[in-house]
Design a protein around this motif. Structure first.
Motif, mmCIF file in Angstrom:
data_model
loop_
_atom_site.group_PDB
_atom_site.id
_atom_site.type_symbol
_atom_site.label_atom_id
_atom_site.label_comp_id
_atom_site.label_asym_id
_atom_site.label_seq_id
_atom_site.Cartn_x
_atom_site.Cartn_y
_atom_site.Cartn_z
ATOM 1 N N VAL A 236 0.986 -1.076 0.085
ATOM 2 C CA VAL A 236 -0.049 0.015 0.084
ATOM 3 C C VAL A 236 0.891 1.220 -0.080
ATOM 4 O O VAL A 236 1.868 1.353 0.697
ATOM 5 C CB VAL A 236 -0.826 0.051 1.198
ATOM 6 N N GLN A 237 0.434 2.249 -0.677
ATOM 7 C CA GLN A 237 1.462 3.246 -0.953
ATOM 8 C C GLN A 237 0.689 4.490 -1.009
ATOM 9 O O GLN A 237 -0.636 4.556 -1.735
ATOM 10 C CB GLN A 237 2.270 3.049 -2.420
ATOM 11 N N LEU A 238 0.901 5.740 -0.283
ATOM 12 C CA LEU A 238 0.355 6.965 -0.325
ATOM 13 C C LEU A 238 1.305 8.069 -0.459
ATOM 14 O O LEU A 238 2.538 8.048 -0.273
ATOM 15 C CB LEU A 238 -0.543 7.019 0.902
ATOM 16 N N GLU A 239 0.831 8.900 -1.441
ATOM 17 C CA GLU A 239 1.905 10.065 -1.851
ATOM 18 C C GLU A 239 1.089 11.338 -2.102
ATOM 19 O O GLU A 239 -0.190 11.409 -2.175
ATOM 20 C CB GLU A 239 2.794 9.682 -2.764
ATOM 21 N N GLY A 240 1.753 12.336 -1.947
ATOM 22 C CA GLY A 240 1.111 13.887 -2.462
ATOM 23 C C GLY A 240 2.319 14.776 -2.648
ATOM 24 O O GLY A 240 3.449 14.459 -2.762
ATOM 25 N N SER A 241 1.668 16.099 -3.095
ATOM 26 C CA SER A 241 2.909 16.934 -3.506
ATOM 27 C C SER A 241 2.151 18.442 -2.816
ATOM 28 O O SER A 241 1.395 18.165 -2.482
ATOM 29 C CB SER A 241 2.864 16.930 -5.073
ATOM 30 N N ASN A 242 3.259 19.292 -2.995
ATOM 31 C CA ASN A 242 2.955 20.690 -2.453
ATOM 32 C C ASN A 242 2.050 21.342 -3.555
ATOM 33 O O ASN A 242 1.719 22.602 -3.157
ATOM 34 C CB ASN A 242 4.212 21.714 -2.362
ATOM 35 N N TRP A 243 1.828 20.758 -4.357
ATOM 36 C CA TRP A 243 0.659 21.483 -5.545
ATOM 37 C C TRP A 243 -0.510 20.585 -5.621
ATOM 38 O O TRP A 243 -1.190 20.734 -6.636
ATOM 39 C CB TRP A 243 1.349 21.593 -6.945
ATOM 40 N N TYR A 245 -1.180 17.275 -5.742
ATOM 41 C CA TYR A 245 -1.219 16.146 -6.299
ATOM 42 C C TYR A 245 -1.561 15.012 -5.181
ATOM 43 O O TYR A 245 -0.645 15.195 -4.004
ATOM 44 C CB TYR A 245 -0.114 16.006 -7.106
ATOM 45 N N ARG A 246 -2.520 14.143 -5.262
ATOM 46 C CA ARG A 246 -2.727 13.164 -4.191
ATOM 47 C C ARG A 246 -2.564 11.672 -5.025
ATOM 48 O O ARG A 246 -3.174 11.825 -6.044
ATOM 49 C CB ARG A 246 -3.995 13.211 -3.251
ATOM 50 N N TYR A 266 -3.780 2.205 -9.079
ATOM 51 C CA TYR A 266 -3.796 3.574 -8.292
ATOM 52 C C TYR A 266 -4.914 4.565 -8.845
ATOM 53 O O TYR A 266 -5.379 4.381 -9.878
ATOM 54 C CB TYR A 266 -2.395 4.275 -8.376
ATOM 55 N N TYR A 267 -5.035 5.306 -7.773
ATOM 56 C CA TYR A 267 -5.961 6.325 -8.110
ATOM 57 C C TYR A 267 -5.277 7.813 -7.687
ATOM 58 O O TYR A 267 -4.718 7.977 -6.794
ATOM 59 C CB TYR A 267 -7.236 6.480 -7.288
ATOM 60 N N ALA A 268 -5.346 8.681 -8.850
ATOM 61 C CA ALA A 268 -4.555 9.889 -8.599
ATOM 62 C C ALA A 268 -5.602 11.101 -8.894
ATOM 63 O O ALA A 268 -6.289 11.013 -9.737
ATOM 64 C CB ALA A 268 -3.450 9.836 -9.646
ATOM 65 N N ASN A 269 -5.244 12.139 -8.174
ATOM 66 C CA ASN A 269 -6.295 13.382 -8.284
ATOM 67 C C ASN A 269 -5.224 14.832 -7.969
ATOM 68 O O ASN A 269 -4.439 14.823 -7.368
ATOM 69 C CB ASN A 269 -7.032 13.297 -7.155
ATOM 70 N N ASN A 272 -6.022 22.451 -7.531
ATOM 71 C CA ASN A 272 -5.398 23.675 -7.322
ATOM 72 C C ASN A 272 -4.124 23.636 -7.496
ATOM 73 O O ASN A 272 -3.298 23.829 -6.436
ATOM 74 C CB ASN A 272 -5.881 23.808 -5.967
ATOM 75 N N GLY A 273 -3.461 23.206 -8.612
ATOM 76 C CA GLY A 273 -2.277 23.466 -9.140
ATOM 77 C C GLY A 273 -1.364 24.834 -9.251
ATOM 78 O O GLY A 273 -2.239 25.949 -9.155
ATOM 79 N N TYR A 274 -0.225 24.918 -9.730
ATOM 80 C CA TYR A 274 0.242 26.077 -10.030
ATOM 81 C C TYR A 274 -0.387 26.831 -11.059
ATOM 82 O O TYR A 274 -0.139 28.064 -11.335
ATOM 83 C CB TYR A 274 1.611 26.172 -10.015
ATOM 84 N N MET A 275 -1.172 26.262 -12.103
ATOM 85 C CA MET A 275 -1.659 26.699 -13.159
ATOM 86 C C MET A 275 -3.382 26.847 -12.978
ATOM 87 O O MET A 275 -3.851 25.546 -12.481
ATOM 88 C CB MET A 275 -1.224 25.964 -14.596
ATOM 89 N N ASP A 276 -4.052 27.870 -13.668
ATOM 90 C CA ASP A 276 -5.405 27.637 -13.680
ATOM 91 C C ASP A 276 -5.980 26.562 -14.334
ATOM 92 O O ASP A 276 -5.312 25.978 -15.284
ATOM 93 C CB ASP A 276 -6.057 28.957 -14.018
ATOM 94 N N HIS A 277 -7.156 26.052 -13.944
ATOM 95 C CA HIS A 277 -7.880 25.027 -14.857
ATOM 96 C C HIS A 277 -6.904 23.806 -15.471
ATOM 97 O O HIS A 277 -6.689 23.531 -16.295
ATOM 98 C CB HIS A 277 -8.347 25.783 -15.917
ATOM 99 N N SER A 278 -6.131 23.258 -14.187
ATOM 100 C CA SER A 278 -5.507 22.146 -14.455
ATOM 101 C C SER A 278 -5.432 20.973 -13.569
ATOM 102 O O SER A 278 -4.681 20.308 -13.169
ATOM 103 C CB SER A 278 -4.006 22.733 -14.262
ATOM 104 N N ASP A 279 -6.915 20.712 -12.979
ATOM 105 C CA ASP A 279 -7.147 19.501 -12.148
ATOM 106 C C ASP A 279 -7.280 18.201 -13.099
ATOM 107 O O ASP A 279 -7.395 18.444 -14.450
ATOM 108 C CB ASP A 279 -8.673 19.534 -11.946
#
Length: 759
Positions: A236-243, A245-246, A266-269, A272-279
C-alpha cells in the motif's frame, strides 16, 4: 586388494548416507517473482541443477557443502547448503550495472541483451521503485535518445530519433501487444498505461517494423506488467505534493499451487495546481491470473482498465511565459479517456526445440474532448468557435507465434501471424464560444451543426518471420521480414457539403519491411553490432478522412542504418553502450497549402536523421552508482515546402541536438536501506519553426531524491525542478506567434509505503 575395495565402498556408503536432498525456491528480490533457469550448483562438485518454471530446484548435498546461484542480469549468491531448507525463498538481487541482462522485446522472445543487434534499453523494476515516478517521462527520460514531453497531468508527446512532434512514429505496447489499433494513433496514448502494474520497460530505438509493424519508426516502447510473486505480497502506497497532487497505490500478488495472481492499481487526483484550470483524476487497475499447468503449458489472462479526465491547458505566449504568469485562458476545455484491454495467452513448449504462443485480445477505447487547440477567435468580436469531439474503437485480435531451434549453427526461426479488426468511429460538433474582455474563454453553446460523423472499419493483417544463426564462432547473423496489409472501410454519415463531406470509400495499404543485423562478440564483455532496418507509418484516419475529399496517400517509409557496441568494465563495475544511426524518411505526409488557400495532406516530405547515443553505468565503489545517457542528433528537412515557402535543408523544428540525463546515487553501507540521489536533465536549444527564424534556448533541470526502507516500511521525498527553473517542455512558432508549454514548477513529492511479504 579385495579388502581395500570393500573398505572404499563402505566409506562411500557411509558418506552417501549423510547426503541429503535439499529443496529451494528462487525469486527476484525486487518483484518477488519466481526466476526460472537459475543455475544452482555445489561449489566443490560438478553436479548441479536449474530452477524450473516455478523457481524451484532439487539438489543432493552433504553436510558442509555450499551452493552457488547464478543468473544472467543478477548478482551471484553463495551460501551453505544447510541454510537452503531453512529459507522459504532465496532472493537474488538484480545487478544495476550488468551489461548482459535478459530482454524480450527485440525478438518477441527472451534473449541476452548482447545478442540483439539493436539499440535497446531497459528501465528496471529497481529504477521504477526508486524513482517513484508520478509521470512516465520521469523514468523514460533517463533512457538515451529519448525525450518524452510532459504536457501536464500525464499528457505527453514523444521524441525518439525524431524531433518533438505529434505524428504516428512511435509504437506503444503492453506485454508485446499495441495498446491502440493501427491507423488511430494518439500521441497521448500512454495515459492508458497503469504505472502501478509495471515490472519494467523496454525501449527499442529506431525502426522495429519487421516484428511489430506499423508506427514502430522512431522507436517502440514495451511496458511489461508484473508477474505473480512467488510468495504472498501486498503493498500500500500513499503520496502527495505541494501542488495538490494526491495518489494511492495498491498491489497484491502471490502464487497458490499452480495458480498465480497479481492485482495493481492507483488513483491519482490533482487539485489547485500552479496553473489555473489544471485539475485531473485517473483510476488505473490491472489484474492478471497465470495458470501454470506444468513445465510445458502456461495460460495467462490479464485485464487493464483506465478512467481518466483532465482539464486541458494550452501554451502561453512569450509575454505571459517570461512573466511567470500562469493564467490559463481556457476555462472549460477537457479530455476524457476510457480504456479497457483484455488478453488471453497460451504458451506451449512442445520440446526443447519448439515453442508456440497464442494470444487473443480485446480493446475498447474512447477519447472525448473539448480541445483547446480547436478554438478559433472570430476577428473583431468577443466570440470564438470550437468543437466537441469523440474518437472511439473496439478491437478483436489474435497473435500466433512459433519458435523453432535447430541443431545447426545455433540457428533459430521465429514466425508469426496477426490479425486485428477494429471498427472505429469519430464525431465532432460545432460550438459557439463567448470570450470576455480579459481574454478568457468563459462559456460555450453546443449547436446542432455536425462537423464530422463517420465510421471506419480498420482491419490489419500481418505475417512475419525472423531467422538467426552463428555462421562462425562469436558472430551472430539475423534476418527478419514482415508483410502488413491495412484495410480502411470509410463510411461518412454527413452530406458532401459538411465540414467532413468526403465520400464513403475503401482504402488499403501494404508494406514489406525487412531487417538485417549482426552481433560480434569480442570477448571480455566487449562486442559490436550493426543493422539495416525499415519502418513505415500508414496514413492515420484523421489524415485521410477530414475534409471534402479523401487524399491519395501512401505510407511514409524510413530507412535506417545503424552500428553500435558495448564495453564492460572490469569486476562488473559497469559498462558503456554506444550506437550511431542514419535514417532517411520518404513519402512523409505533410499539410500543403493550395492556391485557393485550402490545405491538403500529401506525400511530399522527406527528412534525414543522424545521431550518436550513449549510455554509461559505473560503480566506482560499492555504495556509489553513476549513470549518464544522452544523444547528439541532427534532424534536417530534405524536401519540405508549404505553398511558396521552401524549407529544404533547414533544421527541423523542435529538434534539439543535445539531450542528456545524468544521475548519481549513494547508498551508504552503514545505513542499510537509505538512498540519496541527484539528477541533471539537459535539453539543448532548437528552432521553433520550419523557417528557422526563432530558437528556444533549451533548459537544465536538477532533481533530487531521498528514500529510506526499514522492515517493510518505506518513505521518500522527490524534489523535482529543484531550482524552480522557468522552462518550456515544448516551444513552437506559428503564424499566430510563439507558444510555450510551461514545465512543472518546483515540486516536492512525498510518500510512504508498506510492503507485506509472506512465506
Amino acid at each position: 586388494m579385495r579388502q581395500c575395495c570393500l573398505l572404499i565402498i563402505a566409506c562411500m556408503t557411509v558418506l552417501c548416507s549423510y547426503a541429503q536432498q535439499i529443496h529451494g525456491r528462487v525469486a527476484d528480490a525486487q518483484t518477488r517473482e519466481a526466476l526460472p533457469g537459475v543455475s544452482v550448483r555445489l561449489c566443490h562438485a560438478p553436479n548441479g541443477s536449474t530452477t524450473n518454471s516455478a523457481g524451484k530446484f532439487d539438489l543432493s548435498a552433504t553436510p558442509g557443502d555450499s551452493i552457488e546461484l547464478s543468473y544472467m542480469g543478477y548478482i551471484g549468491l553463495k551460501m551453505p547448503a544447510g541454510e537452503v531448507s531453512a529459507k522459504s525463498v532465496i532472493y537474488l538481487q538484480p545487478s544495476s550495472t550488468n551489461l548482459n541482462e535478459i530482454i524480450i522485446s527485440s525478438a518477441r522472445d527472451q534473449q541476452p541483451r548482447t545478442s540483439a543487434p539493436v539499440a535497446i534499453s531497459t528501465v528496471s523494476s529497481q529504477q521504477l521503485n526508486e524513482a517513484k515516478p508520478t509521470t512516465l517521462d520521469q523514468v523514460l527520460n533517463k533512457v538515451s535518445g529519448v525525450y518524452m514531453v510532459d504536457l501536464g497531468n500525464e499528457q505527453h508527446t514523444m521524441a525518439i530519433r525524431q524531433p518533438i512532434g505529434y505524428k504516428s512514429l512511435f509504437l506503444y505496447l503492453e506485454d508485446g501487444i499495441p495498446i491502440r489499433t493501427i491507423g488511430d494513433f494518439n500521441h497521448n496514448a500512454l495515459i492508458e498505461i497503469n504505472m502501478a502494474a509495471l515490472r519494467n520497460i523496454e525501449v527499442i530505438r529506431g525502426p522495429a517494423s519487421s516484428l511489430y509493424g506499423s508506427e514502430a519508426v522512431g522507436g517502440a516502447i514495451n511496458f511489461i506488467t508484473s508477474a505473480p510473486a512467488l510468495v504472498p505480497t501486498a503493498k500500500v502506497q500513499l503520496e502527495g505534493s505541494n501542488w495538490g497532487y494526491r495518489r494511492a497505490d495498491v498491489n497484491i500478488s502471490g502464487t497458490s499451487g499452480k495458480v498465480g495472481y497479481v492485482f495493481g492499481g492507483y488513483y491519482a487526483n490533482q487539485h489547485n495546481g500552479y496553473m489555473d484550470h489544471s485539475d485531473f483524476h485517473k483510476l488505473a487497475l490491472t489484474g492478471k491470473i497465470v495458470y501454470q499447468l506444468n513445465d510445458r503449458n502456461k495460460w495467462t489472462n490479464a485485464i487493464s482498465y483506465v478512467d481518466y479526465q483532465t482539464d486541458q491547458i494550452g501554451g502561453l505566449d512569450s509575454a505571459h511565459f517570461y512573466a511567470r504568469d500562469y493564467k490559463n485562458f481556457q476555462t472549460f476545455t477537457y479530455r476524457k479517456v476510457n480504456s479497457l484491454r483484455i488478453r488471453s495467452t497460451w504458451d506451449h513448449t512442445w520440446n526443447k526445440s519448439n515453442y508456440t504462443s497464442f494470444t487473443a485480445f480485446f480493446r475498447n477505447n474512447t477519447i472525448g474532448q473539448n480541445p483547446f487547440y480547436a478554438i478559433k477567435d472570430i476577428r473583431g468580436t468577443l466570440n470564438a468557435n470550437g468543437q466537441i469531439n469523440s474518437d472511439g474503437f473496439n478491437s478483436y485480435g489474435i497473435i500466433i507465434q512459433h519458435k523453432k531451434q535447430f541443431n545447426w549453427k545455433q540457428a533459430a526461426l521465429i514466425a508469426g501471424v496477426s490479425a486485428d479488426y477494429s471498427p472505429a468511429s469519430f464525431w465532432a460538433d460545432y460550438i459557439n464560444i463567448t470570450k470576455d474582455a480579459d481574454g478568457y474563454y468563459r462559456s460555450f453553446v453546443r449547436t446542432d451543426s455536425a462537423l464530422t460523423n463517420y465510421n471506419v472499419g480498420l482491419f490489419n493483417s500481418a505475417a512475419y518471420t525472423q531467422f538467426e544463426f552463428v555462421p562462425v564462432e562469436r558472430l551472430k547473423v539475423l534476418a527478419a521480414v514482415r508483410y502488413d496489409r491495412m484495410d480502411y472501410n470509410f463510411t461518412n454519415h454527413l452530406t458532401p457539403s459538411a465540414y467532413t463531406g468526403a465520400p464513403s470509400e475503401r482504402n488499403n495499404f501494404n508494406a514489406l519491411t525487412p531487417k538485417v543485423g549482426l552481433t560480434y562478440d569480442l570477448m571480455n564483455n566487449r562486442g559490436l553490432y550493426a543493422n539495416y532496418s525499415v519502418g513505415f507509418a500508414p496514413p492515420n484516419i484523421s489524415e485521410l478522412y477530414t475534409g471534402v475529399k479523401v487524399p491519395v496517400l501512401k505510407p511514409a517509409t524510413y530507412y535506417n542504418y545503424e552500428v553500435g557496441g558495448w564495453l564492460g568494465f572490469a569486476d562488473s563495475k559497469g559498462y558503456i553502450d554506444v550506437s550511431a544511426y542514419y535514417m532517411k524518411g520518404s513519402n512523409e505526409i505533410i499539410s500543403v497549402r493550395n492556391a485557393d488557400g485550402s490545405y491538403e495532406n500529401r506525400n511530399t516530405g522527406a527528412t534525414s536523421h543522424k545521431g550518436i547515443e550513449w549510455n554509461v553505468k559505473y560503480t566506482p565503489i560499492r555504495s556509489l552508482f553513476v549513470r549518464t545517457s544522452g544523444t547528439y542528433a541532427i534532424h534536417l528537412f530534405k524536401a519540405y515546402a508549404d505553398g511558396t515557402k521552401v524549407y529544404t535543408d533547414n533544421q527541423m523544428s523542435g529538434a534539439p541536438r543535445w539531450i542528456t540525463n545524468t544521475e548519481i546515487t549513494w547508498k551508504p553501507q552503514l545505513i542499510k536501506g537509505f538512498r540519496i540521489g541527484a539528477e541533471w536533465q539537459h535539453l539543448g536549444n532548437y528552432f521553433m519553426d520550419p523557417a528557422n527564424t526563432l530558437k528556444y534556448g533549451g533548459y537544465d533541470l536538477f532533481n533530487a531524491r531521498i528514500g529510506y526502507e526499514w522492515k517493510g516500511f518505506e518513505t521518500w521525498i522527490n524534489a523535482m525542478n529543484l531550482g524552480d527553473k522557468l522552462y518550456a517542455t515544448t516551444a513552437e512558432k506559428s503564424a499566430y506567434g510563439a507558444t510555450y508549454r510551461v514545465g512543472p514548477r518546483q515540486t516536492f513529492n512525498f510518500g510512504i509505503a508498506y510492503t507485506f511479504t509472506g512465506k
